[in-house]
Design an enzyme around this catalytic site. Structure first.
Site, PDB file in Angstrom:
ATOM      1  CB  SER A 100      -0.936   0.099   1.078  1.00  0.00           C
ATOM      2  OG  SER A 100      -1.628  -1.264   1.400  1.00  0.00           O
ATOM      3  CB  SER A 124       8.546  -2.590  -0.365  1.00  0.00           C
ATOM      4  OG  SER A 124       9.128  -1.911  -1.419  1.00  0.00           O
ATOM      5  CG  HIS A 157       2.008   6.205 -11.304  1.00  0.00           C
ATOM      6  ND1 HIS A 157       3.087   6.915 -10.769  1.00  0.00           N
ATOM      7  CD2 HIS A 157       2.350   4.707 -10.923  1.00  0.00           C
ATOM      8  CE1 HIS A 157       4.025   5.994 -10.402  1.00  0.00           C
ATOM      9  NE2 HIS A 157       3.683   4.933 -10.377  1.00  0.00           N
ATOM     10  CG  HIS A 158      -3.019   4.444 -13.590  1.00  0.00           C
ATOM     11  ND1 HIS A 158      -4.122   4.931 -12.714  1.00  0.00           N
ATOM     12  CD2 HIS A 158      -2.364   3.803 -12.689  1.00  0.00           C
ATOM     13  CE1 HIS A 158      -3.783   4.370 -11.498  1.00  0.00           C
ATOM     14  NE2 HIS A 158      -2.639   3.750 -11.325  1.00  0.00           N
ATOM     15  CE  LYS A 161       0.575   6.481  -7.527  1.00  0.00           C
ATOM     16  NZ  LYS A 161       0.287   5.399  -6.878  1.00  0.00           N
TER      17      LYS A 161
END
Length: 268
Positions: A100, A124, A157-158, A161
């Site tokens: 997460s 992580s 990122h997409h 997000k």
């Protein structure tokens, strides 16, 4: 004996990939699939939701049901969910692989406290083998090049997000700041606008781009007069994160109680 594994957020994009990878790994077995009470797929077979033949494990919203008999929990959801689930899993002796993002210092302290009480946790912001190699390279390169080289971190990122910068970019910033003897909180500049003046030497730039369906791109730029060095990782599929998570599950099967990161899982 196969490691009985629970996937949280099993109907999401990352959850479906995790379900698929767990089902295809002979060392693991899918024992539970957990989703939110609002999920429209509740009651359906987790494998079918992931586009595979049925496996007999339904999507459920009750944590107690999903965790029954489990050895390990994979959590790639959100900080608020991790905050609730981690103490429950620890109480039941279930190991945790946590990917997460958005975890606060208080969340990290909670996980550390659970580990000190006997929990086994790998946490992580990015489980990719390649990204963790990028972490290790930045830790080496930043002090080697020295402060003559300005550092900028760019991530993309997409468009769905929700957090920015990404947890991976934040981790990169923390590694770079530590390697240069800087403070992430004081010396990282998140974007620039207006008459900001000349770039200070002890500054790390952080820039978040959003668009399309980009899985995850991260570039660290070291720039000086006459040249620049760029270290880039590009993820083209969520499969890379899922494969790393499965390596973490297997690592925890024999690990002593404690809180680990992917650097330790991979021997970096």
């Amino acid at each position: 004996m196969a490691i009985r594994t629970v996937v949280m957020g099993a109907a999401g994009r990352m959850g479906r990939m995790l379900v698929s990878q767990v089902l295809q790994d002979p060392e693991l077995t899918l024992s539970g699939a957990l989703e939110s009470p609002q999920c429209p797929f509740l009651g359906k077979d987790a494998a079918q939701v992931a586009g595979l033949p049925p496996c007999g494990v339904p999507l459920v919203a009750e944590a107690e049901t999903a965790l029954e008999g489990a050895d390990c929990l994979i959590d790639f959801t959100a900080a608020a969910v991790t905050r609730q689930m981690a103490p429950l899993a620890a109480q039941k002796g279930i190991a945790m692989v946590i990917g997460s993002t958005g975890l606060t210092e208080q969340d990290q302290a909670l996980l550390q406290s659970l580990a000190e009480k006997g929990a086994r946790i790998v946490q992580s912001p990015n489980m990719s083998v390649g990204v963790n190699l990028l972490f290790a390279l930045c830790r080496q390169v930043a002090p080697l090049l020295g402060d003559d080289y300005d550092i900028e971190v760019v991530e993309m990122h997409h468009n769905q997000k929700k957090d920015a910068p990404s947890g991976t970019a934040e981790k990169l910033g923390q590694i770079l700041a530590q390697a240069r003897g800087l403070s992430y909180e004081k010396d990282v500049r998140h974007g620039r606008v207006g008459m900001v003046g000349a770039r200070p030497k002890g500054e790390i730039g952080m820039h978040a781009l959003r668009g399309g369906d980009v899985v995850g791109d991260h570039t660290v730029i070291f720039a000086t007069e006459g040249e620049r060095v760029e270290l880039t990782h590009k993820a083209s599929s969520r499969q890379t994160f899922a494969k790393g998570a499965l390596r973490a599950v297997k690592f925890l099967a024999t690990a002593a109680p404690g809180k680990y990161d992917m650097q330790q899982v991979l021997g970096l």
